[in-house]
Design a protein around this motif. Structure first.
Motif, PDB file in Angstrom:
ATOM      1  N   PRO A 105       0.728  -1.433  -0.159  1.00 48.52           N
ATOM      2  CA  PRO A 105      -0.279  -0.314  -0.135  1.00 48.52           C
ATOM      3  C   PRO A 105       0.440   1.371  -0.160  1.00 48.52           C
ATOM      4  O   PRO A 105       0.423   2.169  -0.108  1.00 48.52           O
ATOM      5  CB  PRO A 105      -0.752  -0.156   1.535  1.00 48.52           C
ATOM      6  N   LEU A 106       2.142   1.370   0.455  1.00 50.93           N
ATOM      7  CA  LEU A 106       2.729   1.972   0.332  1.00 50.93           C
ATOM      8  C   LEU A 106       3.251   2.510  -0.669  1.00 50.93           C
ATOM      9  O   LEU A 106       3.343   3.873  -1.335  1.00 50.93           O
ATOM     10  CB  LEU A 106       4.161   2.445   1.852  1.00 50.93           C
ATOM     11  N   TYR A 107       3.621   1.452  -1.425  1.00 48.97           N
ATOM     12  CA  TYR A 107       4.447   1.908  -3.146  1.00 48.97           C
ATOM     13  C   TYR A 107       3.167   2.921  -3.534  1.00 48.97           C
ATOM     14  O   TYR A 107       3.536   3.833  -4.390  1.00 48.97           O
ATOM     15  CB  TYR A 107       4.411   0.680  -3.287  1.00 48.97           C
ATOM     16  N   MET A 108       1.777   1.948  -3.498  1.00 48.30           N
ATOM     17  CA  MET A 108       0.519   2.617  -4.075  1.00 48.30           C
ATOM     18  C   MET A 108       0.800   4.020  -3.725  1.00 48.30           C
ATOM     19  O   MET A 108      -0.103   4.830  -4.490  1.00 48.30           O
ATOM     20  CB  MET A 108      -0.588   2.065  -3.918  1.00 48.30           C
ATOM     21  N   LEU A 109       0.575   4.168  -2.635  1.00 48.37           N
ATOM     22  CA  LEU A 109       0.760   5.586  -2.520  1.00 48.37           C
ATOM     23  C   LEU A 109       1.345   6.339  -2.710  1.00 48.37           C
ATOM     24  O   LEU A 109       0.614   7.569  -3.445  1.00 48.37           O
ATOM     25  CB  LEU A 109       0.658   6.308  -0.860  1.00 48.37           C
ATOM     26  N   ALA A 110       2.550   6.037  -3.528  1.00 43.35           N
ATOM     27  CA  ALA A 110       4.076   6.787  -4.051  1.00 43.35           C
ATOM     28  C   ALA A 110       3.296   6.882  -5.648  1.00 43.35           C
ATOM     29  O   ALA A 110       3.179   7.929  -6.070  1.00 43.35           O
ATOM     30  CB  ALA A 110       5.011   5.904  -4.115  1.00 43.35           C
ATOM     31  N   ARG A 111       2.885   5.848  -5.936  1.00 43.37           N
ATOM     32  CA  ARG A 111       1.636   5.373  -7.646  1.00 43.37           C
ATOM     33  C   ARG A 111       1.145   6.479  -7.709  1.00 43.37           C
ATOM     34  O   ARG A 111       1.144   7.517  -8.506  1.00 43.37           O
ATOM     35  CB  ARG A 111       2.197   4.485  -7.853  1.00 43.37           C
ATOM     36  N   ILE A 112       0.352   6.570  -6.606  1.00 41.20           N
ATOM     37  CA  ILE A 112      -0.916   7.413  -6.992  1.00 41.20           C
ATOM     38  C   ILE A 112      -0.337   9.372  -7.570  1.00 41.20           C
ATOM     39  O   ILE A 112      -1.101   9.690  -8.083  1.00 41.20           O
ATOM     40  CB  ILE A 112      -1.803   7.200  -5.906  1.00 41.20           C
ATOM     41  N   GLN A 113       0.291   9.447  -6.196  1.00 40.11           N
ATOM     42  CA  GLN A 113       0.634  10.763  -5.815  1.00 40.11           C
ATOM     43  C   GLN A 113       1.609  11.215  -7.756  1.00 40.11           C
ATOM     44  O   GLN A 113       1.137  12.425  -7.847  1.00 40.11           O
ATOM     45  CB  GLN A 113       2.081  10.673  -5.151  1.00 40.11           C
ATOM     46  N   VAL A 114       3.088  10.228  -8.112  1.00 38.18           N
ATOM     47  CA  VAL A 114       3.680  10.340  -8.985  1.00 38.18           C
ATOM     48  C   VAL A 114       2.074  10.365 -10.088  1.00 38.18           C
ATOM     49  O   VAL A 114       2.745  11.781 -11.609  1.00 38.18           O
ATOM     50  CB  VAL A 114       4.493   9.337  -9.432  1.00 38.18           C
ATOM     51  N   GLU A 115       1.767  10.160 -10.292  1.00 41.94           N
ATOM     52  CA  GLU A 115       1.054  10.071 -11.748  1.00 41.94           C
ATOM     53  C   GLU A 115      -0.633  11.074 -11.653  1.00 41.94           C
ATOM     54  O   GLU A 115      -0.772  11.620 -12.657  1.00 41.94           O
ATOM     55  CB  GLU A 115       0.059   8.645 -11.622  1.00 41.94           C
ATOM     56  N   SER A 116      -0.946  11.188 -10.654  1.00 44.17           N
ATOM     57  CA  SER A 116      -2.471  12.286 -10.216  1.00 44.17           C
ATOM     58  C   SER A 116      -2.152  13.501  -9.628  1.00 44.17           C
ATOM     59  O   SER A 116      -2.704  14.231  -9.550  1.00 44.17           O
ATOM     60  CB  SER A 116      -3.034  11.228 -10.126  1.00 44.17           C
ATOM     61  N   SER A 117      -0.890  13.080  -8.605  1.00 42.06           N
ATOM     62  CA  SER A 117      -0.944  14.607  -7.598  1.00 42.06           C
ATOM     63  C   SER A 117      -1.734  14.369  -6.195  1.00 42.06           C
ATOM     64  O   SER A 117      -1.962  15.643  -5.741  1.00 42.06           O
ATOM     65  CB  SER A 117      -0.025  15.556  -7.672  1.00 42.06           C
TER      66      SER A 117
END
Length: 348
Positions: A105-117
């Motif tokens: 889930p921590l990786y997913m948080l980073a992915r969301i931020q990078v892709e959509s802020s």
């Protein structure tokens, strides 16, 4: 998948009354913005963006922790519920859908931020394409993946698919594999040092912020996922992994992880640092699973870590997590495979 130009930047430096800057100390300037890139975008290795456990670990992270993190960052997602997924909160979807595919889930948080802020934004811009999954640079998003919950599910599922291919010794769908040189779209020549890096370049095939290592000054890209991941990792007290050591799995199983014992085939779950007494049925809320694998070669099921030479292709395989067979070509020589030492070995 698209990766937004979301950066850690500081204002451009103005030299007033100062001597010349030595070449080795010269700031790195973003050619698009004229701003100075922080060290975080230059000090990492483009051949090893994250560790494998960064992608698949952190299974102990709870919905409550993610909710608190979203609130801490003033995220729009802190108050969002997805009607397409039973009105579940964004935090619940991030945790549940990531864990469903064994993704952090921590990786997913980073992915969301990078892709959509969206993690650090107070507005709903880009909600429908939160992880950039099914959203190629050359066109809009595939309609079947539009929506927050669908985006989390799509991203976790695709990443798990890449890792499954790599676990089996196959290249990913776009040809990335560990230890094999391949060109990114920057372009940079990258030789992934681990499966996490190969999977990340499959998802977003350009280096971006680390491209300075191959003489470029691009921004964004797969390397930005690493920058954000490490920042988020230290920005909140996620807590240490708690769990139980299992001789069957030969690893520490996370809280609520489940193991089908090699001694009696009973399912036991890690709860508060200890395994339960066991049952014949697998618990429904396992955060990780180490079950027996069905072997057509042997005509029966075998415990986790068992190595079998398949009668179908003559190759060695090992029973791994989630009752899946992993390619284990070194098993007859080393007595071990990707899941650790062989619990038992069955050759043809």
């Amino acid at each position: 998948m698209k990766t937004r130009l979301w950066l850690f930047l500081v204002p451009a430096l103005v030299a007033a009354g100062c001597g010349p800057i030595e070449a080795e100390d010269a700031p790195v300037i973003d050619e698009l913005t004229g701003q100075v890139l922080l060290e975080a975008t230059t000090k990492y290795d483009m051949h090893r963006l994250l560790e494998d456990t960064d992608i698949t670990g952190s299974q102990w992270i709870t919905t409550a922790q993610v909710q608190a993190f979203l609130q801490q960052n003033g995220s729009y997602l802190a108050n969002y519920r997805d009607p397409a997924f039973g009105n579940k909160t964004a935090a619940a979807l991030i945790v549940e859908r990531s864990k469903a595919f064994g993704i952090s889930p921590l990786y997913m948080l980073a992915r969301i931020q990078v892709e959509s802020s969206l993690i650090q934004s107070g507005n709903s811009n880009n909600l429908a394409k939160a992880t950039g999954c099914g959203c190629p640079d050359t066109s809009g998003c595939d309609a079947q993946y539009v929506g927050f919950g669908k985006q989390i599910d799509c991203s976790a599922k695709k990443l798990r698919g890449y890792l499954t291919d790599l676990d089996a010794g196959r290249p990913t769908v776009s040809g990335w594999r560990v230890g094999v040189l391949k060109s990114t779209s920057d372009p940079c020549s990258v030789r992934p040092a681990n499966k996490a890096t190969a999977a990340l370049y499959t998802y977003t095939p350009w280096v971006g912020a680390y491209a300075l290592q191959c003489g470029r000054t691009n921004v964004g890209g797969s390397s930005l996922v690493s920058v954000v991941y490490h920042r988020y990792e230290s920005a909140y007290a996620w807590g240490a992994a708690s769990g139980c050591y299992s001789e069957t799995a030969d690893t520490t199983v996370p809280e609520l992880g489940c193991v089908q014992s090699s001694s009696d085939a009973m399912w036991r779950q890690c709860q508060s640092g200890a395994f339960t007494s066991g049952s014949t049925t697998k618990p429904s809320n396992c955060t990780a699973s180490y079950g027996w694998c069905s072997s057509a070669t042997l005509g029966r099921s075998v415990p986790a870590r068992t190595c079998v030479q398949s009668s179908g292709d003559g190759q060695w395989h090992q029973c791994g997590a989630n009752s899946s067979w992993l390619s284990a070509p070194s098993a007859p020589i080393s007595g071990a495979g990707p899941a650790g030492s062989c619990f038992a070995m069955y050759g043809l």
